[in-house]
Design a protein around this motif. Structure first.
Motif, PDB file in Angstrom:
ATOM      1  N   ASP A 211       0.870  -1.184   0.000  1.00 55.19           N
ATOM      2  CA  ASP A 211       0.000   0.000   0.000  1.00 55.19           C
ATOM      3  C   ASP A 211       0.908   1.236   0.000  1.00 55.19           C
ATOM      4  O   ASP A 211       1.490   1.599   1.031  1.00 55.19           O
ATOM      5  N   TRP A 212       1.014   1.870  -1.153  1.00 54.59           N
ATOM      6  CA  TRP A 212       1.941   2.991  -1.302  1.00 54.59           C
ATOM      7  C   TRP A 212       1.317   4.330  -0.918  1.00 54.59           C
ATOM      8  O   TRP A 212       1.984   5.359  -0.983  1.00 54.59           O
ATOM      9  N   LYS A 213       0.066   4.334  -0.490  1.00 50.22           N
ATOM     10  CA  LYS A 213      -0.596   5.603  -0.203  1.00 50.22           C
ATOM     11  C   LYS A 213       0.138   6.438   0.859  1.00 50.22           C
ATOM     12  O   LYS A 213       0.303   7.653   0.689  1.00 50.22           O
ATOM     13  N   PRO A 214       0.579   5.835   1.986  1.00 51.47           N
ATOM     14  CA  PRO A 214       1.306   6.650   2.980  1.00 51.47           C
ATOM     15  C   PRO A 214       2.560   7.310   2.402  1.00 51.47           C
ATOM     16  O   PRO A 214       2.879   8.455   2.735  1.00 51.47           O
ATOM     17  N   LEU A 215       3.263   6.565   1.524  1.00 50.12           N
ATOM     18  CA  LEU A 215       4.475   7.120   0.926  1.00 50.12           C
ATOM     19  C   LEU A 215       4.142   8.260  -0.029  1.00 50.12           C
ATOM     20  O   LEU A 215       4.842   9.274  -0.068  1.00 50.12           O
ATOM     21  N   VAL A 216       3.047   8.088  -0.779  1.00 52.04           N
ATOM     22  CA  VAL A 216       2.621   9.144  -1.705  1.00 52.04           C
ATOM     23  C   VAL A 216       2.221  10.394  -0.944  1.00 52.04           C
ATOM     24  O   VAL A 216       2.576  11.526  -1.319  1.00 52.04           O
ATOM     25  N   VAL A 217       1.492  10.212   0.160  1.00 53.77           N
ATOM     26  CA  VAL A 217       1.076  11.362   0.974  1.00 53.77           C
ATOM     27  C   VAL A 217       2.297  12.068   1.564  1.00 53.77           C
ATOM     28  O   VAL A 217       2.401  13.295   1.510  1.00 53.77           O
ATOM     29  N   ALA A 218       3.225  11.280   2.111  1.00 52.79           N
ATOM     30  CA  ALA A 218       4.426  11.873   2.687  1.00 52.79           C
ATOM     31  C   ALA A 218       5.245  12.603   1.622  1.00 52.79           C
ATOM     32  O   ALA A 218       5.722  13.724   1.846  1.00 52.79           O
ATOM     33  N   GLY A 219       5.380  11.985   0.451  1.00 56.37           N
ATOM     34  CA  GLY A 219       6.126  12.630  -0.626  1.00 56.37           C
ATOM     35  C   GLY A 219       5.480  13.924  -1.069  1.00 56.37           C
ATOM     36  O   GLY A 219       6.167  14.910  -1.355  1.00 56.37           O
ATOM     37  N   SER A 220       4.149  13.951  -1.107  1.00 59.65           N
ATOM     38  CA  SER A 220       3.437  15.169  -1.502  1.00 59.65           C
ATOM     39  C   SER A 220       3.652  16.282  -0.481  1.00 59.65           C
ATOM     40  O   SER A 220       3.857  17.443  -0.845  1.00 59.65           O
ATOM     41  N   LEU A 221       3.632  15.925   0.797  1.00 55.40           N
ATOM     42  CA  LEU A 221       3.860  16.923   1.847  1.00 55.40           C
ATOM     43  C   LEU A 221       5.286  17.463   1.794  1.00 55.40           C
ATOM     44  O   LEU A 221       5.523  18.659   1.966  1.00 55.40           O
ATOM     45  N   TYR A 222       6.242  16.566   1.556  1.00 56.94           N
ATOM     46  CA  TYR A 222       7.639  17.001   1.443  1.00 56.94           C
ATOM     47  C   TYR A 222       7.814  17.927   0.241  1.00 56.94           C
ATOM     48  O   TYR A 222       8.513  18.944   0.319  1.00 56.94           O
ATOM     49  N   ALA A 223       7.185  17.575  -0.874  1.00 59.58           N
ATOM     50  CA  ALA A 223       7.287  18.416  -2.074  1.00 59.58           C
ATOM     51  C   ALA A 223       6.673  19.789  -1.826  1.00 59.58           C
ATOM     52  O   ALA A 223       7.210  20.813  -2.266  1.00 59.58           O
ATOM     53  N   LEU A 224       5.553  19.818  -1.101  1.00 61.85           N
ATOM     54  CA  LEU A 224       4.917  21.096  -0.770  1.00 61.85           C
ATOM     55  C   LEU A 224       5.827  21.940   0.112  1.00 61.85           C
ATOM     56  O   LEU A 224       5.969  23.151  -0.096  1.00 61.85           O
ATOM     57  N   ALA A 225       6.461  21.296   1.095  1.00 65.01           N
ATOM     58  CA  ALA A 225       7.380  22.025   1.982  1.00 65.01           C
ATOM     59  C   ALA A 225       8.550  22.614   1.193  1.00 65.01           C
ATOM     60  O   ALA A 225       8.950  23.765   1.407  1.00 65.01           O
ATOM     61  N   MET A 226       9.088  21.831   0.261  1.00 65.54           N
ATOM     62  CA  MET A 226      10.200  22.326  -0.553  1.00 65.54           C
ATOM     63  C   MET A 226       9.753  23.473  -1.451  1.00 65.54           C
ATOM     64  O   MET A 226      10.477  24.455  -1.635  1.00 65.54           O
TER      65      MET A 226
END
Length: 227
Positions: free
Chosen positions: A77-92
């Motif tokens: 289930d890659w959803k947690p990783l996708v959510v975390a990656g999206s948040l990191y991208a937003l922070a950057m």
């Protein structure tokens, strides 16, 4: 050069009032926003940290359960990783955007009598630093010819650290040093500043220090040229 709309109240770009008849602008410039993002907002270090966090999370998602083998990628289930990656991208993106806006709203000015720093994204502040109130300076070279030029003020003069951020020298909190951050062609600007300072001090030597680009520590102050 025409003032932008948000600074149309200025008498001239970067200057809160008209210059006296015996004063003239010698140089004006702004930080390079990409260099500012790296050196002031530390996007390179933060991106490495985020990448490591994503790698750890990916390993945890695919790790074996109860001694069984590694999970097939199709079953993870890659959803947690996708959510975390999206948040990191937003922070950057927010960090990069802040660096861009900070550079865009900043204008450094050298006149034959002072350094003027117009800084601030939402609340604009202008600092007038007469050469007669500047006791020393140090230049920290960066890649691409950019440099930080930190100004040490006389002991009786002080500007709040938070008022200057991010246009202050790192780790100098009790005695903040206003800093021209990530200035293009920094060595040439440093030489100009030194010449203007000496003209105001009738040939005195500016207390200077050279900070190698590979370190974050200040070299001992010494009499000599900005280099």
């Amino acid at each position: 050069m025409k003032a932008t709309h948000e600074h149309e109240w200025e008498a001239a770009p970067g200057l809160p009032s008209a210059l006296p008849a015996d004063e003239r602008v010698v140089w004006q410039g702004s930080p390079d926003w990409r260099s500012l993002a790296v050196h002031a907002f530390h996007v390179r270090k933060i991106s490495i940290y985020f990448a490591l966090m994503l790698a750890v999370q990916a390993i945890n998602l695919t790790a074996p359960d109860s001694g069984s083998g590694w999970k097939p990628l199709a079953e993870v289930d890659w959803k947690p990783l996708v959510v975390a990656g999206s948040l990191y991208a937003l922070a950057m993106a927010l960090l990069l955007g802040t660096a861009w806006m900070s550079a865009r709203s900043t204008l450094y000015t050298l006149t034959n009598k002072r350094v003027v720093m117009r800084i601030g994204i939402v609340l604009t502040l202008t600092f007038n630093l007469p050469f007669k109130r500047i006791a020393g300076a140090s230049l920290k070279p960066q890649a691409g010819g950019h440099a930080d030029i930190a100004l040490a003020l006389n002991p009786e003069d002080r500007i709040g650290w938070f008022h200057l951020w991010p246009h202050q020298r790192a780790w100098h909190i009790t005695r903040p040093q206003p800093t021209l951050r990530c200035v293009p062609e920094g060595a040439q600007v440093g030489e100009q500043l030194l010449g203007l300072w000496r003209a105001q001090h009738h040939g005195e030597r500016l207390r200077t220090g050279h900070v190698p680009a590979t370190t974050g520590h200040t070299a001992p102050a010494s009499n000599g040229m900005l280099a």
